[in-house]
Design a protein around this motif. Structure first.
Motif, PDB file in Angstrom:
ATOM      1  N   MET A 197      -6.997 -38.511 -19.687  1.00 28.21           N
ATOM      2  CA  MET A 197      -7.257 -38.904 -18.313  1.00 28.21           C
ATOM      3  C   MET A 197      -6.166 -39.851 -17.815  1.00 28.21           C
ATOM      4  N   VAL A 198      -5.602 -40.662 -18.716  1.00 29.03           N
ATOM      5  CA  VAL A 198      -4.524 -41.567 -18.310  1.00 29.03           C
ATOM      6  C   VAL A 198      -3.305 -40.771 -17.867  1.00 29.03           C
ATOM      7  N   VAL A 199      -2.977 -39.734 -18.615  1.00 28.32           N
ATOM      8  CA  VAL A 199      -1.804 -38.922 -18.263  1.00 28.32           C
ATOM      9  C   VAL A 199      -2.023 -38.220 -16.926  1.00 28.32           C
ATOM     10  N   LEU A 200      -3.198 -37.640 -16.735  1.00 38.10           N
ATOM     11  CA  LEU A 200      -3.476 -36.957 -15.472  1.00 38.10           C
ATOM     12  C   LEU A 200      -3.494 -37.939 -14.309  1.00 38.10           C
ATOM     13  N   ALA A 201      -4.050 -39.132 -14.526  1.00 36.43           N
ATOM     14  CA  ALA A 201      -4.046 -40.142 -13.474  1.00 36.43           C
ATOM     15  C   ALA A 201      -2.632 -40.578 -13.135  1.00 36.43           C
ATOM     16  N   ALA A 202      -1.780 -40.684 -14.150  1.00 35.98           N
ATOM     17  CA  ALA A 202      -0.390 -41.047 -13.896  1.00 35.98           C
ATOM     18  C   ALA A 202       0.328 -39.960 -13.096  1.00 35.98           C
ATOM     19  N   CYS A 203       0.051 -38.696 -13.406  1.00 32.96           N
ATOM     20  CA  CYS A 203       0.667 -37.597 -12.648  1.00 32.96           C
ATOM     21  C   CYS A 203       0.239 -37.643 -11.187  1.00 32.96           C
ATOM     22  N   ALA A 204      -1.061 -37.862 -10.956  1.00 32.87           N
ATOM     23  CA  ALA A 204      -1.548 -37.930  -9.580  1.00 32.87           C
ATOM     24  C   ALA A 204      -0.978 -39.146  -8.861  1.00 32.87           C
ATOM     25  N   SER A 205      -0.945 -40.293  -9.533  1.00 32.68           N
ATOM     26  CA  SER A 205      -0.442 -41.513  -8.900  1.00 32.68           C
ATOM     27  C   SER A 205       1.029 -41.393  -8.549  1.00 32.68           C
ATOM     28  N   TRP A 206       1.826 -40.802  -9.458  1.00 32.44           N
ATOM     29  CA  TRP A 206       3.254 -40.694  -9.179  1.00 32.44           C
ATOM     30  C   TRP A 206       3.523 -39.738  -8.013  1.00 32.44           C
ATOM     31  N   SER A 207       2.733 -38.682  -7.901  1.00 26.55           N
ATOM     32  CA  SER A 207       2.903 -37.779  -6.763  1.00 26.55           C
ATOM     33  C   SER A 207       2.611 -38.500  -5.457  1.00 26.55           C
ATOM     34  N   LEU A 208       1.611 -39.391  -5.451  1.00 28.23           N
ATOM     35  CA  LEU A 208       1.308 -40.169  -4.247  1.00 28.23           C
ATOM     36  C   LEU A 208       2.418 -41.161  -3.935  1.00 28.23           C
ATOM     37  N   VAL A 232       9.234 -27.022 -14.115  1.00 24.09           N
ATOM     38  CA  VAL A 232      10.086 -28.132 -14.531  1.00 24.09           C
ATOM     39  C   VAL A 232      11.079 -28.494 -13.426  1.00 24.09           C
ATOM     40  N   TRP A 233      11.730 -27.473 -12.854  1.00 27.25           N
ATOM     41  CA  TRP A 233      12.700 -27.746 -11.805  1.00 27.25           C
ATOM     42  C   TRP A 233      12.029 -28.261 -10.541  1.00 27.25           C
ATOM     43  N   GLN A 234      10.814 -27.825 -10.268  1.00 26.68           N
ATOM     44  CA  GLN A 234      10.109 -28.341  -9.102  1.00 26.68           C
ATOM     45  C   GLN A 234       9.772 -29.813  -9.290  1.00 26.68           C
ATOM     46  N   GLU A 291      11.468 -32.642  -6.847  1.00 26.28           N
ATOM     47  CA  GLU A 291      10.548 -33.294  -5.919  1.00 26.28           C
ATOM     48  C   GLU A 291      10.027 -34.645  -6.403  1.00 26.28           C
ATOM     49  N   GLN A 292      10.003 -34.862  -7.730  1.00 30.99           N
ATOM     50  CA  GLN A 292       9.465 -36.126  -8.235  1.00 30.99           C
ATOM     51  C   GLN A 292      10.392 -36.821  -9.222  1.00 30.99           C
ATOM     52  N   GLY A 293      11.608 -36.345  -9.342  1.00 26.98           N
ATOM     53  CA  GLY A 293      12.599 -37.034 -10.151  1.00 26.98           C
ATOM     54  C   GLY A 293      12.361 -36.935 -11.641  1.00 26.98           C
ATOM     55  N   VAL A 294      13.108 -37.748 -12.371  1.00 28.79           N
ATOM     56  CA  VAL A 294      13.043 -37.727 -13.832  1.00 28.79           C
ATOM     57  C   VAL A 294      11.659 -38.144 -14.318  1.00 28.79           C
ATOM     58  N   VAL A 295      11.045 -39.091 -13.627  1.00 27.37           N
ATOM     59  CA  VAL A 295       9.719 -39.545 -14.042  1.00 27.37           C
ATOM     60  C   VAL A 295       8.705 -38.402 -13.957  1.00 27.37           C
ATOM     61  N   LEU A 301       5.220 -34.504 -16.772  1.00 29.55           N
ATOM     62  CA  LEU A 301       4.859 -33.123 -17.067  1.00 29.55           C
ATOM     63  C   LEU A 301       4.949 -32.850 -18.570  1.00 29.55           C
ATOM     64  N   ALA A 302       6.026 -33.337 -19.198  1.00 29.30           N
ATOM     65  CA  ALA A 302       6.164 -33.178 -20.646  1.00 29.30           C
ATOM     66  C   ALA A 302       5.084 -33.944 -21.399  1.00 29.30           C
ATOM     67  N   ALA A 303       4.709 -35.114 -20.881  1.00 29.94           N
ATOM     68  CA  ALA A 303       3.660 -35.906 -21.525  1.00 29.94           C
ATOM     69  C   ALA A 303       2.317 -35.190 -21.457  1.00 29.94           C
ATOM     70  N   ALA A 304       2.049 -34.506 -20.357  1.00 32.09           N
ATOM     71  CA  ALA A 304       0.793 -33.766 -20.238  1.00 32.09           C
ATOM     72  C   ALA A 304       0.720 -32.650 -21.278  1.00 32.09           C
ATOM     73  N   PHE A 305       1.818 -31.906 -21.438  1.00 27.89           N
ATOM     74  CA  PHE A 305       1.820 -30.840 -22.439  1.00 27.89           C
ATOM     75  C   PHE A 305       1.766 -31.425 -23.850  1.00 27.89           C
ATOM     76  N   GLY A 306       2.480 -32.518 -24.078  1.00 27.09           N
ATOM     77  CA  GLY A 306       2.433 -33.159 -25.386  1.00 27.09           C
ATOM     78  C   GLY A 306       1.044 -33.672 -25.726  1.00 27.09           C
ATOM     79  N   TRP A 307       0.344 -34.198 -24.703  1.00 26.31           N
ATOM     80  CA  TRP A 307      -1.027 -34.647 -24.948  1.00 26.31           C
ATOM     81  C   TRP A 307      -1.924 -33.480 -25.338  1.00 26.31           C
ATOM     82  N   VAL A 308      -1.742 -32.317 -24.720  1.00 26.23           N
ATOM     83  CA  VAL A 308      -2.546 -31.140 -25.067  1.00 26.23           C
ATOM     84  C   VAL A 308      -2.329 -30.777 -26.533  1.00 26.23           C
ATOM     85  N   LEU A 309      -1.079 -30.768 -26.952  1.00 25.42           N
ATOM     86  CA  LEU A 309      -0.788 -30.449 -28.353  1.00 25.42           C
ATOM     87  C   LEU A 309      -1.394 -31.488 -29.293  1.00 25.42           C
TER      88      LEU A 309
END
Length: 335
Positions: free
Chosen positions: A1-12, A237-239, A243-247, A252-260
């Motif tokens: 949930m922390v990773v997903l919250a970070a993704c949503a927060s950074w998009s905002l 990845v390119w999107q 649109e959201q820079g290196v962060v 995005l990589a952290a979300a996939f890494g968390w799934v693994l």
């Protein structure tokens, strides 16, 4: 949930800084969270029936929804074709997970026949990418029954996803031998490579924040010249990078890494875990070179499969297949 919250927060944050439109990212994050919660609940209550129902629902959605029906570009992972291939791969993974969770031989046979039927459906629909992905998931699932330690398998899946992503970055960046890059460009189509080159230029212009969510189409010359522009670079990845820079890429990589990581720590049998991991890695590969994640059903299905593969069933499961081990919550294998 922390990773997903970070993704949503950074998009905002990036949307506020660049006058972007974060609705698409927020919807995808919500879909993943909802699918994961549903998968955890369904996998706990119905460890066999829930994956089977998810597989059937994925196939029905692919066939019935007009926006996911095969189009003239079905052989290339662009747009609707990528979503079709991704949903079929996730459905294949769910069917194979249900087969491994089934304790009755007849149930396992029935669900494996369903998995074969999903691959045949992909071929009938004309989805070459989807058919290949389904066959790979089925073969890897059958081989997972002989894997004794899941750590090496999970690491291999992460390496495979990183390799596909790296190849996607190498083409517009001009890395690697010229002949190799030209060969990849021929497979990916020049239009897609030009989209990625535009994304690279936008990233170089603002590597910290990017240009803002939803603004790639307005700033990409190649996207504007397309016969039917959709405003996307046809690569998750390119999107994220444009649109959201290196962060954004790191998240995005952290979300996939968390799934693994969640799969590695899952209490489910190793064949179930590795089967889900293969299907989700296939989705990551398709999303790295296509537009699959832009369809809400795809992140919803990804979250659902991840939840099914990490749930702790309330009912007693059948003993793992020969050579399969489960990993308790403390991370130690039974002696």
């Amino acid at each position: 949930m922390v990773v997903l919250a970070a993704c949503a927060s950074w998009s905002l944050i990036t949307a506020a800084a660049r006058d972007g439109r974060p609705e698409g990212v927020l919807l995808a994050v919500l879909a993943v969270a909802a699918g994961y919660a549903a998968g955890r609940i369904g996998g706990a209550l119905l460890p066999v029936a829930a994956p089977a129902a998810a597989a059937l629902a994925g196939v029905a959605l692919t066939v019935a929804v007009p926006h996911l029906a095969p189009g003239p570009r079905i052989t290339a992972p662009l747009g609707h074709a990528g979503a079709t291939a991704a949903l079929l791969a996730l459905s294949e993974g769910a069917a194979c997970c249900g087969a491994w969770a089934g304790g009755v031989p007849a149930v396992r046979v029935a669900l494996r026949l369903l998995a074969v039927g999903i691959a045949v459906t992909a071929a009938v629909l004309g989805s070459v990418v989807g058919c290949v992905a389904c066959v790979l998931v089925l073969l890897c699932s059958l081989a997972a029954g002989r894997v004794r330690r899941r750590g090496a398998g999970i690491a291999g899946l992460g390496l495979a996803a990183g390799l596909v992503t790296g190849l996607g970055w190498a083409v517009p960046g001009g890395f690697g031998p010229h002949g190799f890059a030209a060969s990849l460009e021929g497979q990916l189509t020049s239009h897609r490579v030009r989209l990625w080159s535009d994304a690279l230029d936008l990233l170089r212009g603002d590597p910290a924040l990017g240009v803002g969510p939803g603004r790639f189409g307005a700033l990409s010359p190649t996207a504007a010249e397309a016969p039917s522009p959709d405003g996307r670079p046809h690569s998750a990845v390119w999107q994220q990078a444009a649109e959201q820079g290196v962060v954004g890429v790191v998240l995005l990589a952290a979300a996939f890494g968390w799934v693994l990581y969640a799969l590695w720590r899952s209490p489910r049998p190793t064949p179930v875990v590795l089967t889900a991991g293969v299907a989700l890695t296939g989705l990551a590969a398709i999303a790295a070179v296509g537009n699959a994640l832009s369809f809400t059903a795809v992140p919803l299905g990804a979250g659902l499969l991840a939840g099914l593969a990490t749930a702790r069933p309330f009912t007693a499961e059948a003993p793992p297949a020969r050579g399969a081990q489960t990993r308790p919550r403390d991370g130690r294998l039974p002696g």
